[in-house]
Design an enzyme around this catalytic site. Structure first.
Site, mmCIF file in Angstrom:
data_model
loop_
_atom_site.group_PDB
_atom_site.id
_atom_site.type_symbol
_atom_site.label_atom_id
_atom_site.label_comp_id
_atom_site.label_asym_id
_atom_site.label_seq_id
_atom_site.Cartn_x
_atom_site.Cartn_y
_atom_site.Cartn_z
ATOM 1 N N GLY A 174 1.873 3.103 2.243
ATOM 2 C CA GLY A 174 2.871 3.135 3.321
ATOM 3 C C GLY A 174 4.178 2.517 2.862
ATOM 4 O O GLY A 174 5.262 3.094 3.033
ATOM 5 N N HIS A 175 4.080 1.338 2.248
ATOM 6 C CA HIS A 175 5.284 0.693 1.718
ATOM 7 C C HIS A 175 5.939 1.578 0.648
ATOM 8 O O HIS A 175 7.162 1.704 0.594
ATOM 9 C CB HIS A 175 4.927 -0.650 1.088
ATOM 10 C CG HIS A 175 4.330 -1.654 2.029
ATOM 11 N ND1 HIS A 175 3.012 -2.025 1.982
ATOM 12 C CD2 HIS A 175 4.874 -2.360 3.046
ATOM 13 C CE1 HIS A 175 2.767 -2.931 2.909
ATOM 14 N NE2 HIS A 175 3.878 -3.142 3.572
ATOM 15 N N ASP A 185 5.121 0.756 12.935
ATOM 16 C CA ASP A 185 5.606 -0.357 13.756
ATOM 17 C C ASP A 185 6.725 0.157 14.665
ATOM 18 O O ASP A 185 7.883 -0.251 14.559
ATOM 19 C CB ASP A 185 6.071 -1.497 12.852
ATOM 20 C CG ASP A 185 4.921 -2.027 12.010
ATOM 21 O OD1 ASP A 185 4.098 -2.779 12.554
ATOM 22 O OD2 ASP A 185 4.808 -1.648 10.823
ATOM 23 N N VAL A 241 1.891 6.472 7.035
ATOM 24 C CA VAL A 241 0.974 6.945 5.992
ATOM 25 C C VAL A 241 -0.433 6.505 6.385
ATOM 26 O O VAL A 241 -0.651 5.357 6.788
ATOM 27 C CB VAL A 241 1.360 6.378 4.619
ATOM 28 C CG1 VAL A 241 0.369 6.822 3.546
ATOM 29 C CG2 VAL A 241 2.778 6.815 4.251
ATOM 30 N N GLN A 249 8.849 -2.283 16.663
ATOM 31 C CA GLN A 249 9.752 -3.017 15.761
ATOM 32 C C GLN A 249 11.003 -2.191 15.493
ATOM 33 O O GLN A 249 12.127 -2.719 15.493
ATOM 34 C CB GLN A 249 9.018 -3.313 14.453
ATOM 35 C CG GLN A 249 9.883 -3.861 13.347
ATOM 36 C CD GLN A 249 9.056 -4.335 12.170
ATOM 37 O OE1 GLN A 249 8.384 -5.361 12.243
ATOM 38 N NE2 GLN A 249 9.086 -3.590 11.091
ATOM 39 N N HIS A 274 0.864 -1.182 0.000
ATOM 40 C CA HIS A 274 0.000 0.000 0.000
ATOM 41 C C HIS A 274 0.905 1.237 0.000
ATOM 42 O O HIS A 274 2.149 1.107 -0.066
ATOM 43 C CB HIS A 274 -0.950 -0.024 1.207
ATOM 44 C CG HIS A 274 -0.245 -0.285 2.513
ATOM 45 N ND1 HIS A 274 0.691 0.559 3.040
ATOM 46 C CD2 HIS A 274 -0.327 -1.327 3.371
ATOM 47 C CE1 HIS A 274 1.142 0.079 4.192
ATOM 48 N NE2 HIS A 274 0.546 -1.079 4.408
ATOM 49 N N GLN A 276 7.686 -15.039 12.310
ATOM 50 C CA GLN A 276 7.157 -13.952 13.146
ATOM 51 C C GLN A 276 5.658 -14.072 13.401
ATOM 52 O O GLN A 276 5.069 -13.192 14.017
ATOM 53 C CB GLN A 276 7.511 -12.593 12.538
ATOM 54 C CG GLN A 276 6.736 -12.223 11.290
ATOM 55 C CD GLN A 276 7.311 -10.979 10.636
ATOM 56 O OE1 GLN A 276 8.433 -10.975 10.142
ATOM 57 N NE2 GLN A 276 6.551 -9.900 10.632
#
Ligand code: AMP
Length: 282
Positions: free
Chosen positions: A34-35, A148, A174, A151, A32, A59
């Site tokens: 964000g990536h 994240d 985003v 993370q 999306h 994970q």
């Protein structure tokens, strides 16, 4: 954009990129905006951009969504190519975890609480695959999303503790126009749940407003988030905390730079979000 699926091919193509700066974006696909913001940031600072798509079984917990995690590979590859990625690594599971694989990276400190407690083994799996993918892609800089936040804290700890020669960069979250943080897991939301989910960011913003108006008491800030989320019956808060962004230790007094982090259930989806406490009153 070239796509490779084996470690051997990746090593060869990586060598061919030479010594110019390389930015890497690690993803599980189902891409999306964000990536794509991570790719954009990587492109702005590096000569080459390498991306990876790998749904990392290590994970996921036994009751999590590994099997149904979306894998629209052709669409993802087209998006990455259009965004200017030079090299895409898309390995099958056996390529990264061949029979006999028996090593993992255990991160303590920032991995202990919140997501680490809710998802046992999650950060161990993340740290292990990220260490492998950074080692294989050998980037100058690696790009991660603020969404994240824990993370990022875990990976910063790992990179510092293991003296890994990579710079980690954080890219702002985003969001949809209504504030919902973009996530591949938003695809699990039905229409009513999708309408309810933006209350999470509204709650974080309400607490950030109170902070800018000088509320520093973490319990009071947590209460604001809880009350806002409670007004939305389709949302169930799993945790809400005010933490130090590097250690993820809980804070009683929220200073500048502190993070409000939360996780919530929304129908079949588990959503996380956070906000940084900063800025002037307003
Ligand atoms: P994932 O594919 O969910 O493992 O995410 C891959 C990378 O994209 C991670 O660094 C995430 O933090 C980042 N990311 C996911 N969602 C967003 C978002 N809404 N905004 C910015 N980065 C994101």
């Amino acid at each position: 954009m070239e796509t490779v699926e084996t470690v051997a091919a990746l090593r060869e193509r990586r060598r061919a990129l030479g010594t110019a700066d390389v930015g890497v974006v690690l993803t599980m696909g189902a891409l999306h905006r964000g990536h794509l913001a991570l790719v954009e940031a990587a492109r702005a600072e590096n000569r080459h951009v390498v991306a990876t798509i790998f749904v990392n079984p290590l994970q996921f917990g036994p009751r999590e969504d590994l099997a149904r995690y979306p894998r629209p590979f052709a669409r993802d590859a087209a998006l990455l190519a259009a965004a200017g990625v030079d090299l895409l690594f898309h390995p099958p599971v056996e390529e990264l975890y061949p029979p006999g694989f028996a090593t993992a990276i255990e991160v303590g400190g920032p991995a202990a609480r919140l997501e680490g407690a809710a998802r046992p083994g999650h950060f161990r799996g993340v740290a292990t695959v990220v260490a492998k993918l950074l080692s294989l892609t050998s980037p100058t800089r690696a790009y991660f999303g603020q969404k994240d936040a824990q993370q990022i804290a875990v990976l910063r700890r790992m990179v510092a503790d293991l003296d890994l020669p990579f710079e980690l960069r954080t890219v702002p979250t985003v969001r949809e126009p209504d504030g919902l943080a973009l996530s591949s897991r938003n695809a699990y939301l039905g229409p009513a749940e999708r309408a309810a989910a933006p209350a999470l960011y509204r709650a974080l913003r309400a607490a950030a407003r109170a902070w800018r108006a000088d509320t520093r008491d973490a319990a009071a800030l947590r209460r604001i988030v809880r009350d806002t989320v409670a007004a939305e019956p389709l949302l169930t808060l799993e945790y809400i905390d005010i933490v130090d962004p590097l250690t993820f230790a809980a804070l009683e007094e929220a200073g500048a730079g502190a993070l409000i982090v939360l996780a919530a259930r929304c129908g079949p989806a588990r959503l996380i979000d956070n906000i940084v406490l900063e800025g002037a009153a307003g």
